[in-house]
Motif scaffolding. Structure first.
Motif, PDB file in Angstrom:
ATOM      1  N   GLY B 255       0.820  -1.194   0.000  1.00  0.00           N
ATOM      2  CA  GLY B 255       0.000   0.000   0.000  1.00  0.00           C
ATOM      3  C   GLY B 255       0.853   1.242   0.000  1.00  0.00           C
ATOM      4  O   GLY B 255       0.359   2.356  -0.040  1.00  0.00           O
ATOM      5  N   GLY B 256       2.149   1.055   0.088  1.00  0.00           N
ATOM      6  CA  GLY B 256       3.041   2.180  -0.070  1.00  0.00           C
ATOM      7  C   GLY B 256       3.092   3.137   1.087  1.00  0.00           C
ATOM      8  O   GLY B 256       3.467   4.287   0.949  1.00  0.00           O
ATOM      9  N   MET B 257       2.735   2.689   2.272  1.00  0.00           N
ATOM     10  CA  MET B 257       2.801   3.582   3.422  1.00  0.00           C
ATOM     11  C   MET B 257       4.247   3.652   3.897  1.00  0.00           C
ATOM     12  O   MET B 257       4.918   2.647   4.037  1.00  0.00           O
ATOM     13  CB  MET B 257       1.920   2.991   4.504  1.00  0.00           C
ATOM     14  N   SER B 258       4.724   4.862   4.137  1.00  0.00           N
ATOM     15  CA  SER B 258       6.118   4.981   4.564  1.00  0.00           C
ATOM     16  C   SER B 258       6.201   5.022   6.084  1.00  0.00           C
ATOM     17  O   SER B 258       5.209   5.204   6.764  1.00  0.00           O
ATOM     18  CB  SER B 258       6.724   6.248   3.977  1.00  0.00           C
ATOM     19  N   ARG B 259       7.418   4.858   6.588  1.00  0.00           N
ATOM     20  CA  ARG B 259       7.622   4.945   8.031  1.00  0.00           C
ATOM     21  C   ARG B 259       7.158   6.304   8.533  1.00  0.00           C
ATOM     22  O   ARG B 259       6.581   6.426   9.601  1.00  0.00           O
ATOM     23  CB  ARG B 259       9.096   4.759   8.352  1.00  0.00           C
ATOM     24  N   LEU B 260       7.449   7.326   7.707  1.00  0.00           N
ATOM     25  CA  LEU B 260       7.068   8.674   8.099  1.00  0.00           C
ATOM     26  C   LEU B 260       5.547   8.781   8.242  1.00  0.00           C
ATOM     27  O   LEU B 260       5.035   9.319   9.217  1.00  0.00           O
ATOM     28  CB  LEU B 260       7.557   9.686   7.067  1.00  0.00           C
ATOM     29  N   ASP B 261       4.825   8.241   7.239  1.00  0.00           N
ATOM     30  CA  ASP B 261       3.364   8.260   7.322  1.00  0.00           C
ATOM     31  C   ASP B 261       2.907   7.629   8.623  1.00  0.00           C
ATOM     32  O   ASP B 261       2.034   8.142   9.317  1.00  0.00           O
ATOM     33  CB  ASP B 261       2.745   7.481   6.157  1.00  0.00           C
ATOM     34  N   GLY B 262       3.505   6.483   8.918  1.00  0.00           N
ATOM     35  CA  GLY B 262       3.144   5.776  10.144  1.00  0.00           C
ATOM     36  C   GLY B 262       3.404   6.638  11.361  1.00  0.00           C
ATOM     37  O   GLY B 262       2.552   6.754  12.254  1.00  0.00           O
ATOM     38  N   ALA B 263       4.559   7.286  11.382  1.00  0.00           N
ATOM     39  CA  ALA B 263       4.901   8.110  12.537  1.00  0.00           C
ATOM     40  C   ALA B 263       3.982   9.317  12.637  1.00  0.00           C
ATOM     41  O   ALA B 263       3.537   9.690  13.718  1.00  0.00           O
ATOM     42  CB  ALA B 263       6.350   8.565  12.420  1.00  0.00           C
ATOM     43  N   LEU B 264       3.658   9.915  11.476  1.00  0.00           N
ATOM     44  CA  LEU B 264       2.779  11.087  11.489  1.00  0.00           C
ATOM     45  C   LEU B 264       1.388  10.722  11.988  1.00  0.00           C
ATOM     46  O   LEU B 264       0.797  11.431  12.801  1.00  0.00           O
ATOM     47  CB  LEU B 264       2.669  11.683  10.087  1.00  0.00           C
ATOM     48  N   ILE B 349      10.739   9.654  22.028  1.00  0.00           N
ATOM     49  CA  ILE B 349      11.478   9.828  20.781  1.00  0.00           C
ATOM     50  C   ILE B 349      11.204   8.644  19.862  1.00  0.00           C
ATOM     51  O   ILE B 349      11.270   7.497  20.284  1.00  0.00           O
ATOM     52  CB  ILE B 349      12.986   9.936  21.070  1.00  0.00           C
ATOM     53  N   ILE B 350      10.831   8.941  18.630  1.00  0.00           N
ATOM     54  CA  ILE B 350      10.614   7.874  17.649  1.00  0.00           C
ATOM     55  C   ILE B 350      11.614   8.074  16.524  1.00  0.00           C
ATOM     56  O   ILE B 350      11.602   9.108  15.858  1.00  0.00           O
ATOM     57  CB  ILE B 350       9.198   7.928  17.067  1.00  0.00           C
ATOM     58  N   THR B 351      12.472   7.082  16.316  1.00  0.00           N
ATOM     59  CA  THR B 351      13.479   7.236  15.265  1.00  0.00           C
ATOM     60  C   THR B 351      13.800   5.888  14.658  1.00  0.00           C
ATOM     61  O   THR B 351      13.446   4.853  15.206  1.00  0.00           O
ATOM     62  CB  THR B 351      14.764   7.874  15.845  1.00  0.00           C
ATOM     63  N   ASP B 352      14.453   5.923  13.504  1.00  0.00           N
ATOM     64  CA  ASP B 352      14.879   4.647  12.927  1.00  0.00           C
ATOM     65  C   ASP B 352      16.377   4.657  12.676  1.00  0.00           C
ATOM     66  O   ASP B 352      16.901   3.872  11.914  1.00  0.00           O
ATOM     67  CB  ASP B 352      14.103   4.335  11.648  1.00  0.00           C
ATOM     68  N   GLY B 353      17.049   5.607  13.317  1.00  0.00           N
ATOM     69  CA  GLY B 353      18.499   5.655  13.120  1.00  0.00           C
ATOM     70  C   GLY B 353      19.172   6.310  14.311  1.00  0.00           C
ATOM     71  O   GLY B 353      18.641   6.324  15.409  1.00  0.00           O
ATOM     72  N   MET B 414      12.811   2.224  15.545  1.00  0.00           N
ATOM     73  CA  MET B 414      12.070   1.491  14.530  1.00  0.00           C
ATOM     74  C   MET B 414      13.001   0.563  13.781  1.00  0.00           C
ATOM     75  O   MET B 414      14.026   1.002  13.253  1.00  0.00           O
ATOM     76  CB  MET B 414      11.466   2.469  13.534  1.00  0.00           C
ATOM     77  N   GLY B 415      12.650  -0.678  13.691  1.00  0.00           N
ATOM     78  CA  GLY B 415      13.479  -1.600  12.928  1.00  0.00           C
ATOM     79  C   GLY B 415      13.113  -3.037  13.256  1.00  0.00           C
ATOM     80  O   GLY B 415      12.433  -3.289  14.259  1.00  0.00           O
ATOM     81  N   PRO B 416      13.563  -3.959  12.442  1.00  0.00           N
ATOM     82  CA  PRO B 416      13.234  -5.355  12.690  1.00  0.00           C
ATOM     83  C   PRO B 416      14.004  -5.910  13.900  1.00  0.00           C
ATOM     84  O   PRO B 416      14.944  -5.284  14.388  1.00  0.00           O
ATOM     85  CB  PRO B 416      13.675  -6.051  11.401  1.00  0.00           C
ATOM     86  N   ILE B 439      13.276   0.913  23.111  1.00  0.00           N
ATOM     87  CA  ILE B 439      12.235  -0.069  22.805  1.00  0.00           C
ATOM     88  C   ILE B 439      12.209  -0.262  21.293  1.00  0.00           C
ATOM     89  O   ILE B 439      12.080   0.705  20.535  1.00  0.00           O
ATOM     90  CB  ILE B 439      10.867   0.414  23.302  1.00  0.00           C
ATOM     91  N   LEU B 440      12.369  -1.498  20.901  1.00  0.00           N
ATOM     92  CA  LEU B 440      12.429  -1.779  19.474  1.00  0.00           C
ATOM     93  C   LEU B 440      11.006  -1.946  18.935  1.00  0.00           C
ATOM     94  O   LEU B 440      10.215  -2.694  19.485  1.00  0.00           O
ATOM     95  CB  LEU B 440      13.222  -3.077  19.279  1.00  0.00           C
ATOM     96  N   VAL B 441      10.669  -1.201  17.873  1.00  0.00           N
ATOM     97  CA  VAL B 441       9.343  -1.403  17.266  1.00  0.00           C
ATOM     98  C   VAL B 441       9.497  -1.859  15.829  1.00  0.00           C
ATOM     99  O   VAL B 441      10.281  -1.300  15.065  1.00  0.00           O
ATOM    100  CB  VAL B 441       8.460  -0.138  17.314  1.00  0.00           C
ATOM    101  N   ASP B 442       8.725  -2.848  15.480  1.00  0.00           N
ATOM    102  CA  ASP B 442       8.755  -3.375  14.124  1.00  0.00           C
ATOM    103  C   ASP B 442       7.987  -2.409  13.219  1.00  0.00           C
ATOM    104  O   ASP B 442       6.819  -2.133  13.467  1.00  0.00           O
ATOM    105  CB  ASP B 442       8.092  -4.758  14.134  1.00  0.00           C
ATOM    106  N   PRO B 443       8.601  -1.896  12.151  1.00  0.00           N
ATOM    107  CA  PRO B 443       7.890  -0.940  11.285  1.00  0.00           C
ATOM    108  C   PRO B 443       6.596  -1.531  10.722  1.00  0.00           C
ATOM    109  O   PRO B 443       5.634  -0.808  10.493  1.00  0.00           O
ATOM    110  CB  PRO B 443       8.887  -0.667  10.172  1.00  0.00           C
ATOM    111  N   ALA B 444       6.571  -2.826  10.509  1.00  0.00           N
ATOM    112  CA  ALA B 444       5.362  -3.433   9.963  1.00  0.00           C
ATOM    113  C   ALA B 444       4.207  -3.344  10.953  1.00  0.00           C
ATOM    114  O   ALA B 444       3.052  -3.464  10.589  1.00  0.00           O
ATOM    115  CB  ALA B 444       5.623  -4.884   9.592  1.00  0.00           C
TER     116      ALA B 444
END
Lengths: 524, 461
Positions: B255-264, B349-353, B414-416, B439-444
């Motif tokens: 569906g093309g949802m990005s991590r950013l969309d999810g975070a927003l 804080i929500i980040t993937d890096g 954010m990450g596997p 806290i590790l969150v799975d982007p999926a």
């Protein structure tokens, strides 16, 4: 307590029956009068009857949305008496008020007499019209019950509520009724053994069978409107003359030409062209047979309008139309409309009414049509135009000039295409696409409804990866050239598009189809 | 024939023009992402605009038909008649002259925003001026309905469609997502959780009350009405610090949802979650207040509806990770609020890096032990990133020691699951040592992020 409040209305009702007995010699006995305390409801019933032909038919959600929008803007006609010519005759009225003025009393009395005339005609006529309408009414009630019971049951048995069920079933019945009535039924024949799979299938099959039966019945109905209206308007005019002569009521006269000014509430019974024309035709029949009793017998004996019209030559009918259209034009603008309005604005509305009568009369007179089905087939508002083959996928093409079929309703057609497939298991999902042509007001549009392969399990019949596109059908040369940019065209390999299965379409229509297929079918 | 009178109620004879359809609209997180996409990019949604033109056209055509009937059938007063005739003329004009043109322009993607439409109307009116015959003033009013064309079409979980105006998108999405969170959170079983959104459960009192109501020791069950709570009466400010760097552009699932969309969307759902919660509580002041701080160059604290809308519409995943700057901005903002009151402040804080732009001048004390750790290991991590981690650690440690406020920090990465063995996780864990744990969150699973944040950080911290 309501009974006491309605007492005055009941007195008027009884008086009207007496009047009718004096004027015609007998009274109808098989009818029902439904008086609405809430006039809004009457307006709604009146519209349903106008749109579908019966008061209990289920409208599609598109029709409801459009009518509701018109109701909010106060565009719907009100204060009309609504008569459904079945057996028993159903008479719908809005209550004017509990305490009637002399003028309202007169209006109501005439309305009752008018309705009784319809009722008597329905009891006496040799035509199948009244009986057929009664059957249609029953079928509609059954369909409504079937729908609500199934929605209820479906919501009860399933864990996740089927919130879509109401609208889907409503559209299913509405859309398939329109298509079946117009004789387009080659695209759905659900196999009987699909019943056992789901409640949903069972409902669809049951509903489709009933709608099929309904369409068959409806198509056999005799055309009878002119006779019904003519008789009712003739009696109504008699009643007006009789009451005025008895001097029970005094109506004011116009200053200029001493003509009677009727109560405003009678506009719906006196002004529209259909009443004027049919009444004059009946009067002409009276001059032919001299005796009123004999004339009534004749009217009762006609099975359909064509037999009535054939009492006269075509020239006579043409004269009737032309002469009365002219006199009516002067009369109606003076009597029923404000002097501030422009004559041409008002008259164009009535001219439209006359044009409809002219078309109807000339069509059935020349082609000798006697049933509703014949009239429908002559110029079907919905017709199948075959299909286009794109690779191994079929895109069905329809023309649907009915306001009941909007884009949302195409999902019904799509899902029924699915039934046509050999590997039918369940109603959803399938991948048939549709192009529909439609004239909406001043635009002629082609709409594409394409469904792509689902990667997920559908939660409802609406849950489909759908693409809809719409484009104008026009003769202009550059119309379909504008936006196929080169980049896009490269992306799709050339498909094998086969147009040979299409039936008579115009060149612009073909242009629109190929545009839609190129632009829409591969967009996802 | 005997004449009888029956009374029929509206329950037995329902209005045939009622909508049968159930109005309940169930929007899933993925669908919400789709709406967000349409909202942000007017270039999409052409088919919905074409559909809108058709629906206006058929509405108009049905109106004309009914007006014709009304003029013939209904007794009208002079002004009423005048109105109907005018309406009919306008509707005809629009149906025959305007809508075909509009449809063509929509096909060509020329009418995408409200501004496009207003401009079109202006030009049209100018053109008609020289033709006469139609009341321009009322035509202009009527043409305003064309604005509906650019409304956004939203689809619910069952595939049913509904159109909403662009202005109301955020409110609608937020309300739906916020309510969704409220529902999920209150589903938490009571016997496992001691603290609830509205305060802390007092075990002793609850136990006593349960004994009394069940008349046995130990009590057979704990009923809902037995549960005693301490009402929370401290204010909380929540700062949601959301990564908007390049890497957030990655899509999370179909569906093309990005991590950013999810975070927003998560930010939006939390924003509305607290809004709903505050409204439900009958307090003079709002218990929770949520602000979003985007991680980007020159970060700005987003704490009003208008700013939130602007953020949702314009947010882009690009550039480096300016996390230090964002945290500093949040601290500055937090220190200005309720200066003399003791309040809770929550940084989420929500980040993937990892942050990679250090901030200068830097006035906090850095931890020498952490410095030693980075000096000793053999790593691919860039010096700038290490500097950032040191700075963050310094900031957080000083916050923890600040007694004027009660600072809480939580950190979502954010990450596997495989990230646990990678440097990014190990370094982050080191950096947060003594402060909190990442806290590790799975982007999926981004659709459950809101719930997770509430459970693991804000409510039960």
């Amino acid at each position: 307590m309501l009974k006491e409040e309605l007492a005055e209305i009941i007195v008027v009702y009884e008086n009207a029956r007496k009047d009718f007995k004096t004027l015609v010699g007998e009274t109808p006995e098989n009818y029902r009068v439904l008086i609405f305390l809430n006039p809004e409801m009457h307006v709604s019933v009146n519209r349903v009857l106008e749109v579908t032909g019966t008061p209990q038919a289920i409208l599609t959600s598109e029709q409801i949305t459009n009518l509701r929008a018109a109701r909010i803007n106060d565009f719907l006609p009100t204060s009309k008496e609504t008569v459904y010519n079945s057996l028993p005759t159903l008479i719908y009225l809005s209550v004017p008020s509990y305490e009637l003025t002399k003028e309202q009393e007169f209006t109501l009395r005439i309305m009752f007499v008018h309705a009784f005339a319809h009722a008597l005609m329905n009891e006496k006529t040799e035509s199948n019209s009244a009986r057929t309408l009664a059957q249609l009414y029953q079928l509609d009630v059954i369909l409504k019950e079937l729908m609500s019971n199934n929605v209820y049951q479906l919501n009860k048995v399933s864990k996740n509520k089927h919130v879509w069920a109401w609208q889907y079933f409503q559209d299913l019945i509405g859309v398939i009724r329109l298509f079946t009535e117009a004789g387009v039924e080659d695209f759905y024949t659900p196999p009987e053994d699909a019943r056992k799979y789901t409640l949903f299938n069972n409902f669809s099959i049951e509903a489709i069978n009933l709608i099929g039966e309904r369409a068959k019945t409806a198509r056999k109905k005799h055309l009878h409107d002119l006779i019904d209206e003519g008789f009712a308007h003739y009696i109504q005019q008699k009643a007006i003359d009789y009451l005025l002569k008895k001097e029970e009521y005094q109506l004011p006269k116009r200053h200029e030409d001493r003509s009677i000014m009727y109560p405003r509430g009678l506009k719906a019974l006196i002004a529209p062209p259909i009443g004027v024309f049919s009444q004059i035709a009946v009067s002409k029949l009276l001059t032919k047979y001299k005796d009123e009793k004999k004339m009534f017998e004749k009217l009762f004996s006609y099975a359909s309008d064509i037999e009535f019209l054939e009492e006269f030559t075509w020239d006579e009918i043409k004269d009737l139309l032309a002469v009365n259209k002219n006199t009516h034009s002067e009369y109606v603008v003076d009597h029923w409309h404000s002097s501030r309005s422009r004559w041409s604005d008002i008259w164009s509305v009535y001219a439209y009414g006359w044009r409809q009568i002219e078309e109807y009369v000339s069509k059935i007179y020349r082609r000798k049509y006697s049933t509703f089905g014949q009239l429908l087939d002559d110029n079907p508002s919905i017709s199948s135009k075959g299909y286009v083959k794109v690779d191994d996928k079929k895109v069905y093409v329809f023309e649907a000039n009915d306001y009941g079929v909007g884009i949302d309703q195409l999902v019904i057609l799509h899902n029924h295409m699915a039934l046509y497939r050999d590997d039918f298991k369940t109603i959803l999902p399938a991948f048939a696409d549709i192009v529909v042509f439609k004239k909406v007001g001043g635009i002629h549009v082609a709409t594409l409804f394409a469904v792509h392969k689902t990667k997920y399990k559908s939660l409802s019949p609406y849950h489909l990866p759908v693409i809809t596109r719409a484009v104008q059908v026009t003769k202009r040369k550059d119309a379909y050239k504008f936006e196929l940019d080169d980049e896009k065209e490269e992306k799709f390999e050339i498909r094998n598009i086969d147009y040979i299965h299409l039936k008579k379409l115009t060149q612009p229509q073909r242009g629109a189809i190929s545009y839609l297929i190129k632009e829409g079918l591969f967009e996802l | 024939m005997p004449h009888r009178i029956y009374f029929v109620t509206e329950a037995e004879f329902a209005d045939p023009l009622q909508h049968y359809s159930n109005q309940e609209f169930i929007l899933e997180f993925e669908d919400a992402a789709q709406v967000l996409k349409l909202w942000r990019n007017p270039h999409l949604g052409r088919s919905s605009r074409e559909g809108a033109v058709l629906s206006i056209a058929s509405k108009n055509a049905v109106a004309i038909e009914n007006i014709l009937q009304k003029i013939m059938n209904t007794p009208l007063t002079a002004p009423e008649e005048e109105r109907l005739i005018n309406e009919m003329k306008l509707l005809r004009f629009i149906g025959e002259r305007v809508l075909p043109d509009v449809l063509e322009r929509v096909n060509r993607n020329e009418l995408q925003t409200v501004e496009d439409i207003l401009k079109y109307i202006q030009e049209l009116l100018k053109e008609i001026k020289y033709e006469g015959s139609i009341d321009l003033q009322s035509l202009a009013e009527k043409l305003n309905q064309l604005k509906d064309i650019v409304d956004i079409e939203i689809t619910d979980a069952f595939g049913r469609k509904k159109r909403i105006s662009r202005e109301s998108v955020m409110d609608l999405l937020g309300k739906i997502l916020g309510r969704y969170l409220v529902k999920q959170i209150s589903d938490v079983p009571i016997d496992e959780v001691h603290k609830r959104p509205r305060g802390i459960i007092r075990l002793k009192e609850t136990y006593r009350s349960a004994i009394l109501s069940s008349q046995s020791i130990p009590p057979t069950e704990v009923k809902q009405e037995d549960i005693m709570r301490v009402k929370k009466d401290r204010r909380s400010l929540v700062y949601l610090i959301v990564d908007m760097s390049q890497s957030m552009r990655k899509t999370v699932f179909e569906g093309g949802m990005s991590r950013l969309d999810g975070a927003l969307l998560t930010s939006l759902s939390l924003y509305y979650y607290f809004k709903t919660l505050n409204r439900r509580k009958r307090k003079r002041y709002d218990m929770f207040k949520l602000a979003v701080v985007p991680i980007r160059k020159n970060p700005k604290v987003v704490d009003s509806d208008k700013d939130m809308e602007q953020l949702l519409l314009t947010a882009e995943a690009r550039g480096k990770t300016y996390m230090v700057q964002s945290v500093l901005a949040a601290i500055e903002h937090a220190k200005k609020q309720h200066k003399y009151k003791d309040i809770d402040i929550q940084f989420t804080i929500i980040t993937d890096g990892m942050p990679n732009v250090p901030s200068y001048p830097f006035n906090y004390k850095t931890n020498s032990e952490l410095k030693k750790y980075f000096n000793e290991i053999d790593t691919n991590t860039k010096p700038d990133t290490i500097e950032c981690l040191l700075q963050l650690n310094g900031i957080f440690s000083s916050l923890k020691n600040d007694r004027s406020r009660n600072w809480n920090i939580s950190y979502f990465l954010m990450g596997p699951e495989s990230l646990r063995n990678k440097e990014i996780y190990i370094h982050t864990k080191q950096m947060l040592k003594g402060i909190t744990r990442p806290i590790l969150v799975d982007p999926a699973q981004v659709k459950n992020l809101g719930e997770q944040i509430l459970k693991e950080s804000i409510l039960y911290a």
